[in-house]
Design a protein around this motif. Structure first.
Motif, PDB file in Angstrom:
ATOM      1  N   LEU A 255       0.818  -1.212   0.000  1.00  0.00           N
ATOM      2  CA  LEU A 255       0.000   0.000   0.000  1.00  0.00           C
ATOM      3  C   LEU A 255       0.852   1.262   0.000  1.00  0.00           C
ATOM      4  N   ALA A 256       2.077   1.158   0.518  1.00  0.00           N
ATOM      5  CA  ALA A 256       2.950   2.336   0.574  1.00  0.00           C
ATOM      6  C   ALA A 256       3.530   2.682  -0.796  1.00  0.00           C
ATOM      7  N   GLU A 257       3.622   1.719  -1.699  1.00  0.00           N
ATOM      8  CA  GLU A 257       4.291   1.971  -2.978  1.00  0.00           C
ATOM      9  C   GLU A 257       3.602   3.055  -3.809  1.00  0.00           C
ATOM     10  N   PRO A 258       2.272   3.029  -3.986  1.00  0.00           N
ATOM     11  CA  PRO A 258       1.651   4.131  -4.737  1.00  0.00           C
ATOM     12  C   PRO A 258       1.824   5.489  -4.069  1.00  0.00           C
ATOM     13  N   LEU A 259       1.984   5.498  -2.750  1.00  0.00           N
ATOM     14  CA  LEU A 259       2.201   6.764  -2.044  1.00  0.00           C
ATOM     15  C   LEU A 259       3.578   7.342  -2.326  1.00  0.00           C
ATOM     16  N   ALA A 260       4.511   6.449  -2.679  1.00  0.00           N
ATOM     17  CA  ALA A 260       5.898   6.884  -2.870  1.00  0.00           C
ATOM     18  C   ALA A 260       6.286   7.064  -4.329  1.00  0.00           C
ATOM     19  N   PHE A 261       5.616   6.357  -5.239  1.00  0.00           N
ATOM     20  CA  PHE A 261       6.095   6.319  -6.617  1.00  0.00           C
ATOM     21  C   PHE A 261       5.091   6.857  -7.625  1.00  0.00           C
ATOM     22  N   GLY A 262       4.080   7.595  -7.171  1.00  0.00           N
ATOM     23  CA  GLY A 262       3.115   8.188  -8.086  1.00  0.00           C
ATOM     24  C   GLY A 262       3.625   9.485  -8.683  1.00  0.00           C
ATOM     25  N   PRO A 263       2.848  10.114  -9.571  1.00  0.00           N
ATOM     26  CA  PRO A 263       3.253  11.386 -10.186  1.00  0.00           C
ATOM     27  C   PRO A 263       3.556  12.478  -9.165  1.00  0.00           C
ATOM     28  N   VAL A 264       2.747  12.527  -8.109  1.00  0.00           N
ATOM     29  CA  VAL A 264       2.989  13.497  -7.030  1.00  0.00           C
ATOM     30  C   VAL A 264       3.123  12.696  -5.740  1.00  0.00           C
ATOM     31  N   PRO A 265       4.324  12.273  -5.385  1.00  0.00           N
ATOM     32  CA  PRO A 265       4.499  11.369  -4.242  1.00  0.00           C
ATOM     33  C   PRO A 265       4.244  12.049  -2.902  1.00  0.00           C
TER      34      PRO A 265
END
Length: 343
Positions: A255-265
């Motif tokens: 669950l943490a990965e999209p929080l860290a690696f999205g367009p606006v982390p």
């Protein structure tokens, strides 16, 4: 009298070479080498579950992990002459069947799935009981055999409620699951809490994140930074913390990965190698958790304080039960008003 004792958690035996009075088996959902917990990700389809828990077939169960008994020690199965048997057929072989479950949301989902499965197979045992226990993980079959745990007889009311609850969880929207709160759930004392604990994992209004995702931001925020492994352990295992996740450490890390690696982390300094390391590579992923010292970005602090919505700046794609959450299908749960908000 020999009992069949089923648990959602793997049980080991100190000695499977000696005869045991009762047959202990786990019915967790393993597909290949991957243990798929019902609480996380898209639930297995009905066809996948029917196939996995059916009588072993040489054509359909060639790969290790494709049949529900693949990871049970053969000595334990041979003692009771049940190697390759289906779950429904196995229950019919025993006069008494007990299900031992913890209070976790995942165990409660496993319980309602099992009751629904046996109901559809018309294989509900005549002497069927549930034993609620505090802790199963890490216990041996010998230790469980010595435990004195009260048992609750399973009635037709339990089975009917479990079937409705499982079908609600399998619905393409959270509405039917939310509607369970209007029912009398007293047959399962932990069901109302399970319903709510799953609902708070839906995106919240104002932030676009569920309870566990917000818990990650809260634990990452304070200075000085901590190892990611410590953050995961605190959120998953430290029950004294006011926000306790229903997921395990590996699921929480995903669950943490999209929080860290999205367009606006919202999170920085989390090793991007996590995006390419297989979920089954537990050793490497654990090393990354220990090596990373994540911090919040300014955007992450704004999300944490409710000043912006994560979903307005980043793609959302994850499963909540059988609901596929996306930016265009973002069901939300207001944990203050206890209200489900449709997209």
């Amino acid at each position: 009298m020999t009992r069949l004792i089923l648990t959602p958690n793997y049980l080991y035996s100190k000695s499977d070479t000696t005869e045991q009075t009762d047959l202990f088996l786990h019915f967790g959902h393993c597909f290949g080498r991957h243990l798929q917990r019902l609480v996380f990700g898209r639930p297995p389809t009905t066809d996948e579950l029917e196939d996995r828990f059916d009588v072993r077939s040489e054509q359909r169960h060639q790969k290790r992990g494709s049949h529900w008994l693949d990871f049970i020690p053969s000595e334990r199965l041979d003692q009771f002459e049940v190697r390759g048997i289906g779950l429904a057929q196995l229950c019919a072989c025993f006069e008494t069947v007990e299900v031992w479950v913890e209070s976790t949301a995942n165990d409660q989902l496993e319980l309602i799935w099992l009751l629904d499965y046996l109901r559809r197979r018309k294989a509900v045992p005549p002497h069927f009981f549930v034993r609620p226990v505090e802790w199963l993980v890490g216990r041996s079959t010998e230790q469980l055999a010595e435990m004195q745990v009260p048992r609750i007889p399973i009635t037709s009311a339990h089975v009917d409620l479990a079937s409705r609850a499982w079908q609600a969880y399998r619905s393409p929207t959270p509405q039917a699951w939310c509607d369970l709160l209007r029912e009398d759930l007293s047959a399962f004392p932990l069901m109302r809490d399970t319903v709510l604990r799953l609902l708070i994992e839906l995106p919240a209004p104002g932030t676009g994140l569920g309870s566990t995702e917000m818990g990650l931001l809260e634990l990452i925020y304070p200075d000085p930074p901590h190892r990611f492994s410590v953050i995961l352990n605190t959120l998953v295992y430290f029950n004294g913390y006011y926000r306790h996740t229903i997921f395990n450490d590996r699921e929480t890390a995903v669950l943490a990965e999209p929080l860290a690696f999205g367009p606006v982390p919202a999170i920085m300094e989390l090793n991007p190698e996590l995006q390419i390391v297989e979920l089954g590579n537990f050793r490497r992923r654990l090393d990354i958790y220990r090596e990373s010292w994540p911090r919040l970005t300014d955007f992450g602090e704004a999300v944490l304080t409710g000043r912006t919505d994560f979903s307005r700046h980043n793609p959302i794609h994850r499963w909540w039960g059988s609901t596929e959450l996306t930016n265009g299908n973002l069901w939300r749960w207001d944990p203050i008003a206890n209200v489900l908000i449709a997209p």
